[in-house]
Design an enzyme around this catalytic site. Sequence first.
Site, PDB file in Angstrom:
ATOM      1  CB  CYS B 129       6.854  -6.992  -5.544  1.00 52.73           C
ATOM      2  SG  CYS B 129       5.566  -7.490  -6.696  1.00 52.73           S
ATOM      3  N   GLY B 265      -2.536   3.661   0.121  1.00 60.31           N
ATOM      4  CA  GLY B 265      -2.765   3.168  -1.238  1.00 60.31           C
ATOM      5  C   GLY B 265      -4.207   2.742  -1.428  1.00 60.31           C
TER       6      GLY B 265
END
Lengths: 225, 304
Positions: B129, B265
């Site tokens: 991330c 996503g």
Amino acid sequence: MLWLPGVDLKPFSVAWQSKKQFGLAVIKVGPYTTELFKIKTGERLGFNGPYGNGYNLQGKKLLLIGGGSGLASVTFLAQAAREQGLAVDFVLAAKTADKIIYQSWLEKLGVKVYHRFQNQKYERAWQLIEDLAEQNNYDAIYACGPELLLEKIVDLALLKKIFCEISIERYMKCGIGICGSCAIDPLGICLCQAGPVVSAEFAKKITEFGKFERLASGEKHYFKK
Amino acid sequence: MSINLQTTISGIRLKNPTMLASGVLGVTKASLINVAKNGGGAVVSKSISKNPRQGHPAPIITTYEAGMLNAVGYSNPGALKAKEEFANIDQIGSPAILSIIGQEVEDFVEVWETLKNCGFKAIEVPLSCPHTPGYGTMGGQHTPAMAEKITRALKQAADVPVIIKVSPNENMVTVARAAVEAGADAITAVNTMGPGMIINIDVHKPILGFGMGGVSGAALRPVAVRCVFDLYKAVKIPIIGCGGVTTGRDMIEMMMAGAIAVQIGTAIYSRTVQAFKLIVDEATDWLNKQGYKKITDIIGLAHR
């Protein structure tokens, strides 16, 4: 959604509009609104949207109920209904007298305003709503406010077979159906897109309605009955 | 003619290769069920940490002409509440994968120990991330040494496959190789790239609450395809492609680069949750026209 740069982005309903302006109703309840109250004329804010859906006007005689900061979405509806010449009774529910806002604005539109300060369980406002629904032949009921009050209104409307739409509040972060913060049980769809306005029938399909909401972390927060 | 769309990741059978990427929807079990109903071959939960996290202030997501920027900041209710939320997750119609985050190696194991009886079929670990201090690339986790330690600890603790999600950064291949050495069962490539920044020029401030965020969507797709292509040559374990897959053609492309499945996503923004079914239908059409009988036949085709 209203963006206070560097602070946060939060969902609001448009409370009224004119040809050149629109207004939001904001009650100081937390860190974001505290910061919002500090801004001065001329400072720049941003807005995203509008997102989600709105109310569907139906019938000629309407009962509108606005509780607390949920007032805004129904004042906007009151304005639209009066522009179409519909009869509007409006219940303003607030915790204290100084939280009664928009009363004179509504009255100028030709709306019949009733108000009640409510204790924690909204009993006084609820009694007024029940009485009004008993004495009048409403074609439709629209409401936004504390969820436990909304739950009672939905049940009343379904019992009396009156068209009813309510606006439900959930923690919304993105507004575009991606982050999943406002996903509702058991449907798993995002209320920022499927709502915030839903029919009484749809509200009954939401098993968490009147029971809990999810906080910023996703943790459940149960309403106090 | 019907096409066999099934694919298998380390023994986990998917009815089709589409998967929900972690961080999108996935806060609630009901939203994962909704993705499965809409055709998702598998779903990955929102990343769960030991303790609850509120995430970054909003805006957490902003879109632009080439995709999306996000800095959600790993909001999640923490392992104990997640255990209640995701109970019986094996009964939602598609296999569910638990995404785990942590700061210390022991945190990852503790989250798994708390949730291990929910019914998750695998673990995904995002070491990658780009926008949360203390985690992923901002926590120094996207290194061969950390990849090895975290993978090894989870492999010892868990009896389900461990999938390591890598960043498109330049050390991607070495991080993936270290994970493979430590026993990783699959690699998800890739996490969002960047971080990037978009400034609102009218208020002269970055739009995202965190200032910067990971870049996804169309802008990421060619980068992700190249990453999958490179990894396919570098490692022998299955690769799950992730980055900008929006149409059936995009999924085919990712699989030709070497992906055994693809995660979706950002496409949910433009195509709603129906994206899964739409992508599968479009890919099926293409495979039919080209005369393929099973979707796995195209895996790695760009290398031959």
